[in-house]
Scaffold this motif. Structure first.
Motif, mmCIF file in Angstrom:
data_model
loop_
_atom_site.group_PDB
_atom_site.id
_atom_site.type_symbol
_atom_site.label_atom_id
_atom_site.label_comp_id
_atom_site.label_asym_id
_atom_site.label_seq_id
_atom_site.Cartn_x
_atom_site.Cartn_y
_atom_site.Cartn_z
ATOM 1 N N VAL A 243 0.912 -1.186 -0.039
ATOM 2 C CA VAL A 243 0.046 -0.011 -0.030
ATOM 3 C C VAL A 243 0.890 1.392 -0.022
ATOM 4 O O VAL A 243 0.681 2.347 -0.552
ATOM 5 C CB VAL A 243 -1.019 0.137 1.165
ATOM 6 C CG1 VAL A 243 -1.755 1.469 1.299
ATOM 7 C CG2 VAL A 243 -1.782 -1.155 1.153
ATOM 8 N N ALA A 244 1.962 1.325 0.498
ATOM 9 C CA ALA A 244 2.802 2.352 1.010
ATOM 10 C C ALA A 244 3.402 2.893 -0.491
ATOM 11 O O ALA A 244 4.028 3.941 -0.682
ATOM 12 C CB ALA A 244 4.093 2.052 1.890
ATOM 13 N N LYS A 245 3.351 1.976 -1.366
ATOM 14 C CA LYS A 245 3.933 2.471 -2.964
ATOM 15 C C LYS A 245 3.324 3.548 -3.391
ATOM 16 O O LYS A 245 3.884 4.207 -4.161
ATOM 17 C CB LYS A 245 4.065 1.193 -3.671
ATOM 18 C CG LYS A 245 5.117 0.161 -3.355
ATOM 19 C CD LYS A 245 5.104 -1.275 -4.284
ATOM 20 C CE LYS A 245 5.972 -2.051 -3.763
ATOM 21 N NZ LYS A 245 6.076 -3.312 -4.654
ATOM 22 N N THR A 246 2.020 3.494 -2.902
ATOM 23 C CA THR A 246 1.125 4.431 -3.634
ATOM 24 C C THR A 246 0.738 5.584 -2.747
ATOM 25 O O THR A 246 -0.109 6.404 -3.334
ATOM 26 C CB THR A 246 -0.026 3.946 -4.590
ATOM 27 O OG1 THR A 246 -0.756 2.890 -3.411
ATOM 28 C CG2 THR A 246 0.452 3.183 -5.641
ATOM 29 N N ALA A 247 0.956 5.529 -1.450
ATOM 30 C CA ALA A 247 0.618 6.582 -0.412
ATOM 31 C C ALA A 247 1.662 7.791 -0.515
ATOM 32 O O ALA A 247 2.762 7.717 -1.103
ATOM 33 C CB ALA A 247 0.821 5.662 0.868
ATOM 34 N N VAL A 248 1.341 9.017 -0.046
ATOM 35 C CA VAL A 248 1.816 10.018 0.181
ATOM 36 C C VAL A 248 2.708 10.197 1.352
ATOM 37 O O VAL A 248 2.294 9.788 2.397
ATOM 38 C CB VAL A 248 0.847 11.062 0.230
ATOM 39 C CG1 VAL A 248 1.671 12.702 0.217
ATOM 40 C CG2 VAL A 248 -0.019 11.278 -1.088
ATOM 41 N N ASP A 249 3.998 10.592 1.304
ATOM 42 C CA ASP A 249 4.898 10.720 2.216
ATOM 43 C C ASP A 249 4.947 12.299 2.568
ATOM 44 O O ASP A 249 5.233 13.134 1.902
ATOM 45 C CB ASP A 249 6.370 10.431 1.781
ATOM 46 C CG ASP A 249 7.480 10.589 3.035
ATOM 47 O OD1 ASP A 249 6.901 11.224 3.976
ATOM 48 O OD2 ASP A 249 8.494 9.907 2.859
ATOM 49 N N TYR A 250 4.047 12.702 3.906
ATOM 50 C CA TYR A 250 3.821 13.802 4.155
ATOM 51 C C TYR A 250 5.152 14.645 4.626
ATOM 52 O O TYR A 250 4.809 15.634 5.387
ATOM 53 C CB TYR A 250 2.748 13.738 5.200
ATOM 54 C CG TYR A 250 1.373 13.671 4.500
ATOM 55 C CD1 TYR A 250 0.985 14.672 3.929
ATOM 56 C CD2 TYR A 250 0.724 12.291 4.267
ATOM 57 C CE1 TYR A 250 -0.470 14.397 3.256
ATOM 58 C CE2 TYR A 250 -0.184 12.040 3.556
ATOM 59 C CZ TYR A 250 -1.014 13.305 3.292
ATOM 60 O OH TYR A 250 -2.183 13.104 2.426
ATOM 61 N N ARG A 251 6.289 13.880 4.755
ATOM 62 C CA ARG A 251 7.603 14.896 4.926
ATOM 63 C C ARG A 251 7.536 15.849 3.853
ATOM 64 O O ARG A 251 8.427 16.839 3.974
ATOM 65 C CB ARG A 251 8.970 13.983 5.161
ATOM 66 C CG ARG A 251 8.829 13.227 6.417
ATOM 67 C CD ARG A 251 10.035 12.151 6.468
ATOM 68 N NE ARG A 251 9.822 11.140 5.149
ATOM 69 C CZ ARG A 251 10.700 10.284 4.814
ATOM 70 N NH1 ARG A 251 11.878 10.190 5.593
ATOM 71 N NH2 ARG A 251 10.421 9.468 4.044
#
Length: 512
Positions: free
Chosen positions: A463-471
């Protein structure tokens, strides 16, 4: 789009002039240099988690009342607590923690988070003193709740500060340094309780720990407040002092704002996966924290010879494996790429490896082999600490980080280490007095939950591959574009500025 790129450079580019200027302005607003802030929070974490080790050590030296031992011994004998009732004391602490975490997270909108930490530590000191003088089981139960409430402020609010002030290239390692204080504090508490209780009684470790926490609470209360990125109030509140009725107005609307933020937090799919996997992991860690020393002594009583030796040996093992595992987890993520998928793959592999080594450990008949595999299993289990908490911080909008940390604490304890210690005690006593083989079987059974955690975290890495990194993405930019983590809600009424680069300039005037 240009502003989003500028924000990313300011938050991530240690070699850019704009990024260095933004960080220096942000750090100049703090009364503490970043390294000193990290040192303060590490020392506080050790003191706070020492309490967990002390209560665990009390189980090793305590014996409940019975026909053979009418008065019992230690905490269990003095307060007439069975194994199940002792496990419920851990649950009492968690009740306070679960109530305090969302409360302090919600208050962080209107009260400076650093000041909230000092208020919580004051409650922690009062609770520890209460544990030291408890005349009855239910008084002890209430004081354990109060200790949990006090700890909640620190647990919810410390990690976002470290994430803000850590160098961009070493964020995970700084978080690892902070989180290694968790096993170190617990293990030190076990050693401390095992050394002090035989000489001064089981109440003395609680009193001495309160004496250590009191100066830290006083220092945090007297120091100028430290600012936190993302907690930006409306421009009118930022440019003028809060009116006298500001806090009462906040109190009348705080529940509605909290519910709204919780709904928004639940929309972040990656965060939901991580919280679920973290819960199963915490269920296992909770069992080992509460019952580990007792189990080791019950299985290898001849080799350990006394409860004090069990505290010392197994406490030392936890210190060693906790430090090595936590630092290794932070090092791996920072070295091979500080991304969300990499962090979660590290967590999944470590959880599965920890399961294998711990299962083997409880099947060993030799104490030496048990220690070898137990150290390896605990080390892999602690590898998760820094990466999984980093993902919690990076997978949600900056202003939601305190709430994410607080609600993560609620979820992992409510579904993790609140139910498992009493359940462990129940299964242990189910067929009469526990034997060494029953201790082995029950420990091995609960360790299976690490496999469930590994599977969930492995799915989360996909799932993390398409999630936003909010840093790298500002709150305001995410609200405009409907961010990939499911955080696309209507703009909040918190007055978030679109520029988002100079956080220090945009910080609110907190009510202190």
């Amino acid at each position: 789009m240009v502003e989003r790129d500028a924000y990313a450079r300011a938050m991530d580019g240690g070699d850019t002039e704009g990024g260095g200027a933004a960080r220096s302005r942000n750090q100049s607003q703090s009364a503490l240099a970043p390294a000193k802030l990290l040192a303060l929070f590490c020392a506080t974490s050790i003191v706070v988690y020492t309490d967990r080790g002390i209560i665990s050590s009390a189980a090793v030296s305590g014996v409940p009342r019975s026909i053979d031992v009418p008065r019992g011994s230690g905490l269990q004998g003095a307060l007439d607590a069975s194994y199940s009732a002792y496990g419920a004391l851990t649950a009492a602490f968690m009740i306070g923690l679960l109530c305090g975490c969302p409360t302090f997270s919600a208050l962080a909108r209107d009260v400076n988070p650093f000041r909230l930490i000092s208020y919580g530590l004051m409650l922690y000191v009062i609770g520890e003193v209460g544990c030291a003088v408890a005349p009855s089981y239910w008084f002890m139960f209430a004081c354990r709740c109060l200790v949990g409430v006090g700890e909640a402020s620190f647990v919810s609010l410390a990690a976002p500060f470290i994430d803000d002030y850590a160098p961009p290239a070493r964020k995970t390692l700084w978080l690892a340094t902070f989180y290694l204080c968790v096993p170190f504090g617990v293990a030190f508490g076990i050693l401390f309780g095992g050394a002090v209780a035989p000489a001064l009684g089981w109440r003395a470790p609680f009193a001495l720990n309160a004496c250590c926490a009191a100066p830290i609470a006083a220092y945090c209360f007297s120091s100028p407040p430290v600012r936190m990125r993302g907690l930006v109030a409306s421009s009118s509140r930022a440019s003028s002092p809060a009116p006298p009725h500001a806090m009462s107005r906040s109190a009348s609307t705080i529940l509605g704002a909290f519910i709204k933020d919780c709904r928004k937090l639940a929309q972040f799919k990656l965060y939901a996966y991580v919280a679920c996997g973290y819960s199963f992991y915490t269920a296992v860690i909770g069992v080992y924290a509460v019952w580990g020393p007792k189990a080791g002594y019950a299985i290898f009583s001849n080799e350990l010879s006394s409860p004090t030796n069990a505290d010392m040996v197994l406490g030392g093992v936890t210190v060693l494996s906790g430090i090595l595992g936590t630092l290794f987890g932070g090092f791996v993520v920072d070295t091979f790429g500080s991304t969300l998928p990499n962090a979660l793959r590290t967590c999944a592999c470590a959880a599965f490896a920890g399961f294998i080594f711990l299962e083997i450990a409880f099947r060993c008949s030799s104490f030496g082999m048990f220690l070898l595999f137990f150290i390896a299993g605990e080390m892999f289990a602690f590898v998760l600490q820094a990466p999984i908490n980093a993902v919690v911080l990076w997978s949600v909008e900056p202003r939601l980080r305190p709430l994410a940390c607080g609600m993560t604490t609620v979820i992992i304890h409510l579904f993790g280490d609140v139910p498992t210690p009493p359940l462990f005690g129940h299964f242990l006593e189910r067929r009469g007095s526990p034997t060494p083989e029953r201790w082995r079987a029950v420990c091995a059974g609960f360790t299976l939950l690490l496999v469930v955690s590994a599977c969930i975290l492995g799915g989360a890495s996909v799932v993390a591959k398409t999630a936003v990194d909010y840093r790298r993405v500002d709150d305001a930019a995410d609200d405009d574009d409907g961010g990939g983590g499911g955080g696309g809600d209507d703009n909040d009424d918190d007055g978030m500025s679109d520029s988002g680069i100079d956080h220090a300039r945009l910080m609110p005037q907190y009510s202190l």
